[in-house]
Design a protein around this motif. Sequence first.
Motif, PDB file in Angstrom:
ATOM      1  N   ASP A  18       1.072  -0.953   0.149  1.00 52.03           N
ATOM      2  CA  ASP A  18       0.138  -0.453   0.018  1.00 52.03           C
ATOM      3  C   ASP A  18       1.356   0.854  -0.454  1.00 52.03           C
ATOM      4  N   HIS A  19       2.391   1.148  -0.109  1.00 45.41           N
ATOM      5  CA  HIS A  19       2.839   2.776  -0.026  1.00 45.41           C
ATOM      6  C   HIS A  19       2.980   3.108  -1.168  1.00 45.41           C
ATOM      7  N   ILE A  20       2.424   2.083  -2.153  1.00 43.84           N
ATOM      8  CA  ILE A  20       2.594   1.929  -3.833  1.00 43.84           C
ATOM      9  C   ILE A  20       1.668   3.204  -3.822  1.00 43.84           C
ATOM     10  N   LYS A  21       1.363   4.526  -4.771  1.00 44.86           N
ATOM     11  CA  LYS A  21       0.411   5.234  -4.381  1.00 44.86           C
ATOM     12  C   LYS A  21      -0.141   5.116  -5.836  1.00 44.86           C
ATOM     13  N   LYS A  22       1.088   5.234  -7.093  1.00 41.70           N
ATOM     14  CA  LYS A  22       0.741   4.828  -8.656  1.00 41.70           C
ATOM     15  C   LYS A  22       1.517   4.110  -8.610  1.00 41.70           C
ATOM     16  N   GLN A  23       1.991   3.154  -9.996  1.00 42.07           N
ATOM     17  CA  GLN A  23       2.947   2.509 -10.546  1.00 42.07           C
ATOM     18  C   GLN A  23       2.642   2.433 -12.163  1.00 42.07           C
ATOM     19  N   THR A  24       3.924   2.954 -12.782  1.00 38.06           N
ATOM     20  CA  THR A  24       3.762   3.173 -14.158  1.00 38.06           C
ATOM     21  C   THR A  24       4.910   2.256 -15.210  1.00 38.06           C
ATOM     22  N   LEU A  25       4.403   2.141 -15.871  1.00 42.41           N
ATOM     23  CA  LEU A  25       5.023   1.587 -16.696  1.00 42.41           C
ATOM     24  C   LEU A  25       5.277   2.053 -18.176  1.00 42.41           C
ATOM     25  N   ALA A  26       6.605   2.487 -18.880  1.00 43.60           N
ATOM     26  CA  ALA A  26       6.368   3.570 -19.342  1.00 43.60           C
ATOM     27  C   ALA A  26       7.383   3.726 -20.155  1.00 43.60           C
ATOM     28  N   LEU A  27       7.609   3.608 -21.954  1.00 39.41           N
ATOM     29  CA  LEU A  27       9.298   4.263 -22.274  1.00 39.41           C
ATOM     30  C   LEU A  27      10.318   3.027 -21.659  1.00 39.41           C
ATOM     31  N   THR A  31       8.038   3.598 -13.161  1.00 40.88           N
ATOM     32  CA  THR A  31       7.528   4.526 -12.092  1.00 40.88           C
ATOM     33  C   THR A  31       6.851   3.800 -10.890  1.00 40.88           C
ATOM     34  N   ILE A  32       7.088   4.679 -10.053  1.00 41.89           N
ATOM     35  CA  ILE A  32       6.026   4.229  -8.533  1.00 41.89           C
ATOM     36  C   ILE A  32       6.038   5.795  -7.918  1.00 41.89           C
ATOM     37  N   GLU A  33       4.611   6.378  -6.841  1.00 38.65           N
ATOM     38  CA  GLU A  33       4.501   7.234  -7.023  1.00 38.65           C
ATOM     39  C   GLU A  33       4.150   7.548  -5.113  1.00 38.65           C
ATOM     40  N   VAL A  34       5.390   7.186  -4.409  1.00 35.76           N
ATOM     41  CA  VAL A  34       4.834   6.937  -2.854  1.00 35.76           C
ATOM     42  C   VAL A  34       4.217   8.293  -2.215  1.00 35.76           C
ATOM     43  N   ALA A  35       3.467   8.597  -1.343  1.00 38.62           N
ATOM     44  CA  ALA A  35       2.862   9.822  -0.254  1.00 38.62           C
ATOM     45  C   ALA A  35       4.696  10.305   0.288  1.00 38.62           C
ATOM     46  N   ALA A  36       4.771  11.700   0.735  1.00 40.53           N
ATOM     47  CA  ALA A  36       5.627  11.666   1.242  1.00 40.53           C
ATOM     48  C   ALA A  36       5.824  11.459   2.820  1.00 40.53           C
ATOM     49  N   SER A  37       4.689  11.380   3.343  1.00 41.96           N
ATOM     50  CA  SER A  37       5.347  10.109   4.690  1.00 41.96           C
ATOM     51  C   SER A  37       6.404   9.233   4.515  1.00 41.96           C
ATOM     52  N   ASP A  38       5.907   7.945   3.231  1.00 40.17           N
ATOM     53  CA  ASP A  38       6.072   7.484   3.251  1.00 40.17           C
ATOM     54  C   ASP A  38       7.530   7.006   2.408  1.00 40.17           C
ATOM     55  N   TRP A  39       8.211   8.258   2.078  1.00 41.36           N
ATOM     56  CA  TRP A  39       9.103   8.296   0.994  1.00 41.36           C
ATOM     57  C   TRP A  39      10.567   7.281   2.090  1.00 41.36           C
ATOM     58  N   LEU A  40      10.581   8.488   3.335  1.00 41.74           N
ATOM     59  CA  LEU A  40      11.988   7.386   3.940  1.00 41.74           C
ATOM     60  C   LEU A  40      11.770   5.895   4.123  1.00 41.74           C
ATOM     61  N   ALA A  41      10.409   5.481   4.341  1.00 35.28           N
ATOM     62  CA  ALA A  41      10.665   3.823   4.490  1.00 35.28           C
ATOM     63  C   ALA A  41      10.443   3.085   3.446  1.00 35.28           C
ATOM     64  N   VAL A  42       9.710   3.269   2.304  1.00 37.43           N
ATOM     65  CA  VAL A  42       9.760   3.303   0.983  1.00 37.43           C
ATOM     66  C   VAL A  42      11.415   2.962   0.817  1.00 37.43           C
ATOM     67  N   SER A  43      12.427   4.109   0.920  1.00 35.89           N
ATOM     68  CA  SER A  43      13.728   4.096   0.490  1.00 35.89           C
ATOM     69  C   SER A  43      14.688   2.640   1.374  1.00 35.89           C
ATOM     70  N   ARG A  44      13.735   2.876   2.916  1.00 35.98           N
ATOM     71  CA  ARG A  44      14.897   1.575   3.430  1.00 35.98           C
ATOM     72  C   ARG A  44      14.391   0.651   2.802  1.00 35.98           C
ATOM     73  N   ILE A  45      13.397   0.279   2.525  1.00 34.53           N
ATOM     74  CA  ILE A  45      12.960  -1.209   1.813  1.00 34.53           C
ATOM     75  C   ILE A  45      13.087  -1.724   0.259  1.00 34.53           C
ATOM     76  N   LEU A  46      13.619  -0.528  -0.327  1.00 31.15           N
ATOM     77  CA  LEU A  46      14.464  -0.321  -1.992  1.00 31.15           C
ATOM     78  C   LEU A  46      15.690  -1.157  -1.361  1.00 31.15           C
ATOM     79  N   GLU A  47      15.713  -0.720  -0.812  1.00 29.41           N
ATOM     80  CA  GLU A  47      17.465  -0.990  -0.583  1.00 29.41           C
ATOM     81  C   GLU A  47      17.674  -2.057   0.177  1.00 29.41           C
ATOM     82  N   SER A  48      16.986  -2.158   1.449  1.00 35.90           N
ATOM     83  CA  SER A  48      17.199  -3.311   2.136  1.00 35.90           C
ATOM     84  C   SER A  48      16.574  -4.556   1.781  1.00 35.90           C
ATOM     85  N   ASP A  49      15.695  -4.848   0.605  1.00 39.24           N
ATOM     86  CA  ASP A  49      15.037  -6.001   0.753  1.00 39.24           C
ATOM     87  C   ASP A  49      15.854  -6.822  -0.726  1.00 39.24           C
TER      88      ASP A  49
END
Length: 199
Positions: A18-27, A31-49
């Motif tokens: 649910d952290h992903i507000k919008k996900q697109t595949l183009a060109l 691209t994923i869009e996340v809320a500003a409140s989730d920015w750091l938490a999402v970054s940690r997951i992207l790096e550590s998962d």
Amino acid sequence: MTTPLETLKGQLSAALGDHIKKQTLALGEVTIEVAASDWLAVSRILESDAALAFDTFIDLCGMDYRNYGDGAHDGPRFAVVMHLLSVKHNWRVRVRGYCSDDDFPVIDSVTEVWGAANWYEREAFDLFGIMFSGHPDLRRILTDYGFVGHPFRKDFPISGYVEMRYDPEQKRVVYQPVTIEPRENVPRVIREDGYGAGR
């Protein structure tokens, strides 16, 4: 058979949910869009998962969506966009987060996740006025320390607010209001008959 980009989309959805507000595949890019409140938490997951392993920070920039698409943009004015690379999986992702307050845009710093974000965040602060909460040394990086405003904002005047000059009487550099009158330059185009034909 699924493509690597489709696999990436699936891995992102599984890891971020649910952290992903919008996900697109183009060109050829995800691209994923996340809320500003989730920015750091999402970054940690992207790096550590391990299924994602975005270990390399490539770029970060600020965006000003004022009057974007001739006023078609209906969301917040300021956003931060970062590009990440997973060397292990050989894939890239673009992550966009919109700042919730147009008057005082704030988003978390990701320098604790990727140290390379430091100067990029300082640049976005300097040029767009986006504040990065938790940044270890958020100060101007491209403009002078006495600079007024943020020059990449779409409402920033082309001539700026102040100008500096050397004052020989005071023997120092002084700042003063801009004395240049703004003007609109319209290029004059002269066309000759047969210009470029057979020359």
